[in-house]
Write a protein that holds these residues in place. Structure first.
Motif, PDB file in Angstrom:
ATOM      1  N   PHE A  71       0.818  -1.200   0.000  1.00 36.86           N
ATOM      2  CA  PHE A  71       0.000   0.000   0.000  1.00 36.86           C
ATOM      3  C   PHE A  71       0.857   1.257   0.000  1.00 36.86           C
ATOM      4  O   PHE A  71       2.011   1.244   0.413  1.00 36.86           O
ATOM      5  CB  PHE A  71      -0.892   0.033   1.248  1.00 36.86           C
ATOM      6  CG  PHE A  71      -1.845  -1.119   1.320  1.00 36.86           C
ATOM      7  CD1 PHE A  71      -3.113  -1.021   0.754  1.00 36.86           C
ATOM      8  CD2 PHE A  71      -1.485  -2.307   1.928  1.00 36.86           C
ATOM      9  CE1 PHE A  71      -3.990  -2.094   0.806  1.00 36.86           C
ATOM     10  CE2 PHE A  71      -2.358  -3.382   1.982  1.00 36.86           C
ATOM     11  CZ  PHE A  71      -3.617  -3.276   1.420  1.00 36.86           C
ATOM     12  N   LYS A  72       0.246   2.334  -0.451  1.00 33.97           N
ATOM     13  CA  LYS A  72       0.777   3.675  -0.278  1.00 33.97           C
ATOM     14  C   LYS A  72      -0.137   4.361   0.734  1.00 33.97           C
ATOM     15  O   LYS A  72      -1.300   3.986   0.895  1.00 33.97           O
ATOM     16  CB  LYS A  72       0.762   4.460  -1.589  1.00 33.97           C
ATOM     17  CG  LYS A  72       1.684   3.902  -2.659  1.00 33.97           C
ATOM     18  CD  LYS A  72       3.123   3.952  -2.239  1.00 33.97           C
ATOM     19  CE  LYS A  72       3.957   4.839  -3.097  1.00 33.97           C
ATOM     20  NZ  LYS A  72       5.376   4.864  -2.686  1.00 33.97           N
ATOM     21  N   CYS A  73       0.387   5.377   1.396  1.00 31.10           N
ATOM     22  CA  CYS A  73      -0.401   6.096   2.395  1.00 31.10           C
ATOM     23  C   CYS A  73      -0.640   7.528   1.925  1.00 31.10           C
ATOM     24  O   CYS A  73       0.303   8.235   1.564  1.00 31.10           O
ATOM     25  CB  CYS A  73       0.313   6.107   3.734  1.00 31.10           C
ATOM     26  SG  CYS A  73      -0.624   6.958   5.024  1.00 31.10           S
ATOM     27  N   ASN A 103      -8.128   1.649   3.387  1.00 29.50           N
ATOM     28  CA  ASN A 103      -7.950   1.252   4.780  1.00 29.50           C
ATOM     29  C   ASN A 103      -7.579   2.520   5.536  1.00 29.50           C
ATOM     30  O   ASN A 103      -6.471   3.039   5.396  1.00 29.50           O
ATOM     31  CB  ASN A 103      -6.841   0.196   4.892  1.00 29.50           C
ATOM     32  CG  ASN A 103      -7.221  -1.062   4.153  1.00 29.50           C
ATOM     33  OD1 ASN A 103      -8.049  -1.825   4.604  1.00 29.50           O
ATOM     34  ND2 ASN A 103      -6.644  -1.253   2.970  1.00 29.50           N
ATOM     35  N   VAL A 104      -8.523   3.035   6.312  1.00 27.15           N
ATOM     36  CA  VAL A 104      -8.377   4.339   6.955  1.00 27.15           C
ATOM     37  C   VAL A 104      -7.997   4.169   8.419  1.00 27.15           C
ATOM     38  O   VAL A 104      -8.635   3.419   9.152  1.00 27.15           O
ATOM     39  CB  VAL A 104      -9.683   5.157   6.848  1.00 27.15           C
ATOM     40  CG1 VAL A 104      -9.517   6.530   7.488  1.00 27.15           C
ATOM     41  CG2 VAL A 104     -10.122   5.288   5.390  1.00 27.15           C
ATOM     42  N   VAL A 113      -4.982   7.274   4.822  1.00 24.52           N
ATOM     43  CA  VAL A 113      -5.712   6.348   3.956  1.00 24.52           C
ATOM     44  C   VAL A 113      -4.698   5.484   3.209  1.00 24.52           C
ATOM     45  O   VAL A 113      -3.898   5.994   2.418  1.00 24.52           O
ATOM     46  CB  VAL A 113      -6.594   7.110   2.948  1.00 24.52           C
ATOM     47  CG1 VAL A 113      -7.443   6.135   2.137  1.00 24.52           C
ATOM     48  CG2 VAL A 113      -7.461   8.149   3.649  1.00 24.52           C
ATOM     49  N   PHE A 114      -4.730   4.186   3.476  1.00 28.33           N
ATOM     50  CA  PHE A 114      -3.844   3.243   2.810  1.00 28.33           C
ATOM     51  C   PHE A 114      -4.582   2.668   1.610  1.00 28.33           C
ATOM     52  O   PHE A 114      -5.652   2.080   1.758  1.00 28.33           O
ATOM     53  CB  PHE A 114      -3.407   2.147   3.781  1.00 28.33           C
ATOM     54  CG  PHE A 114      -2.509   2.662   4.863  1.00 28.33           C
ATOM     55  CD1 PHE A 114      -1.130   2.611   4.733  1.00 28.33           C
ATOM     56  CD2 PHE A 114      -3.045   3.230   6.008  1.00 28.33           C
ATOM     57  CE1 PHE A 114      -0.298   3.117   5.723  1.00 28.33           C
ATOM     58  CE2 PHE A 114      -2.224   3.733   7.008  1.00 28.33           C
ATOM     59  CZ  PHE A 114      -0.848   3.674   6.869  1.00 28.33           C
ATOM     60  N   VAL A 115      -4.005   2.869   0.426  1.00 25.84           N
ATOM     61  CA  VAL A 115      -4.608   2.422  -0.825  1.00 25.84           C
ATOM     62  C   VAL A 115      -3.621   1.511  -1.544  1.00 25.84           C
ATOM     63  O   VAL A 115      -2.398   1.605  -1.326  1.00 25.84           O
ATOM     64  CB  VAL A 115      -4.986   3.624  -1.727  1.00 25.84           C
ATOM     65  CG1 VAL A 115      -6.026   4.520  -1.052  1.00 25.84           C
ATOM     66  CG2 VAL A 115      -3.762   4.430  -2.122  1.00 25.84           C
ATOM     67  N   PRO A 116      -4.122   0.614  -2.405  1.00 24.72           N
ATOM     68  CA  PRO A 116      -3.199  -0.251  -3.149  1.00 24.72           C
ATOM     69  C   PRO A 116      -2.157   0.575  -3.900  1.00 24.72           C
ATOM     70  O   PRO A 116      -2.480   1.614  -4.505  1.00 24.72           O
ATOM     71  CB  PRO A 116      -4.117  -0.998  -4.120  1.00 24.72           C
ATOM     72  CG  PRO A 116      -5.459  -0.990  -3.444  1.00 24.72           C
ATOM     73  CD  PRO A 116      -5.524   0.343  -2.737  1.00 24.72           C
ATOM     74  N   LYS A 117      -0.923   0.113  -3.859  1.00 24.29           N
ATOM     75  CA  LYS A 117       0.189   0.846  -4.454  1.00 24.29           C
ATOM     76  C   LYS A 117      -0.078   1.204  -5.914  1.00 24.29           C
ATOM     77  O   LYS A 117       0.185   2.330  -6.336  1.00 24.29           O
ATOM     78  CB  LYS A 117       1.467   0.018  -4.336  1.00 24.29           C
ATOM     79  CG  LYS A 117       2.688   0.678  -4.926  1.00 24.29           C
ATOM     80  CD  LYS A 117       3.932  -0.168  -4.760  1.00 24.29           C
ATOM     81  CE  LYS A 117       5.124   0.517  -5.401  1.00 24.29           C
ATOM     82  NZ  LYS A 117       6.367  -0.239  -5.168  1.00 24.29           N
ATOM     83  N   ASN A 118      -0.628   0.269  -6.669  1.00 21.65           N
ATOM     84  CA  ASN A 118      -0.824   0.506  -8.099  1.00 21.65           C
ATOM     85  C   ASN A 118      -1.973   1.474  -8.404  1.00 21.65           C
ATOM     86  O   ASN A 118      -2.170   1.844  -9.555  1.00 21.65           O
ATOM     87  CB  ASN A 118      -1.026  -0.814  -8.848  1.00 21.65           C
ATOM     88  CG  ASN A 118      -2.297  -1.536  -8.436  1.00 21.65           C
ATOM     89  OD1 ASN A 118      -2.863  -1.288  -7.381  1.00 21.65           O
ATOM     90  ND2 ASN A 118      -2.754  -2.432  -9.281  1.00 21.65           N
ATOM     91  N   LYS A 119      -2.722   1.891  -7.385  1.00 20.43           N
ATOM     92  CA  LYS A 119      -3.821   2.840  -7.595  1.00 20.43           C
ATOM     93  C   LYS A 119      -3.626   4.139  -6.812  1.00 20.43           C
ATOM     94  O   LYS A 119      -4.534   4.956  -6.706  1.00 20.43           O
ATOM     95  CB  LYS A 119      -5.146   2.189  -7.205  1.00 20.43           C
ATOM     96  CG  LYS A 119      -5.486   1.005  -8.105  1.00 20.43           C
ATOM     97  CD  LYS A 119      -6.839   0.428  -7.787  1.00 20.43           C
ATOM     98  CE  LYS A 119      -7.139  -0.704  -8.761  1.00 20.43           C
ATOM     99  NZ  LYS A 119      -8.474  -1.273  -8.524  1.00 20.43           N
ATOM    100  N   ALA A 120      -2.435   4.333  -6.282  1.00 15.03           N
ATOM    101  CA  ALA A 120      -2.180   5.479  -5.400  1.00 15.03           C
ATOM    102  C   ALA A 120      -2.319   6.819  -6.118  1.00 15.03           C
ATOM    103  O   ALA A 120      -2.905   7.760  -5.575  1.00 15.03           O
ATOM    104  CB  ALA A 120      -0.802   5.365  -4.761  1.00 15.03           C
TER     105      ALA A 120
END
Length: 130
Positions: A71-73, A103-104, A113-120
């Protein structure tokens, strides 16, 4: 200083910021609070099933901890009150409508907010539009 509670104001001042680095969520049934403190987790949460750690990916790799995704934040730079209503729903709803999991983690000053790396990058753009 108390955080902002008004949803319209929060959204106007959101200022989403992508943190450097990659992050992972790790867990194990035999972990307890304080285990792996030397890895300096961003967050930890004790669940009935075990301890969840949010770590820099590099730290998890060095420690040999397993994870399912990277994830990216994105930190929402507005100082939101812990009693504010609707911010998490607005953010996660915008991302969900575009097929992005969120994922908040709410801390005292900001939501992270942690989001999938490829959709950051897409997630950052969408949150900027709020």
């Amino acid at each position: 200083m108390a955080g902002e509670e008004d949803l319209d104001t929060l959204l106007a001042l959101l200022q989403p910021s992508l943190l450097p680095g990659d992050f992972v969520f790790c867990t194990a049934a035999n972990l307890k609070y304080g285990d792996f403190a030397e890895l300096q987790p961003l967050a930890s949460y004790q669940e009935e099933e075990g301890l969840t750690l949010v770590l820099a990916k590099q730290s998890a790799d060095v420690a040999g901890l397993a994870y399912d995704a990277v994830f990216k934040c994105i930190t929402l730079m507005v100082h939101s009150s812990l009693e504010a209503v609707g911010l998490t729903a607005a953010v996660s709803g915008k991302l969900a409508a575009n097929g992005i999991s969120a994922n908040v983690i709410a801390a005292y000053h900001h939501e992270h907010v942690f989001v999938p790396k490829n959709k950051a990058q897409l997630a950052l753009q969408l949150l900027t539009e709020l």
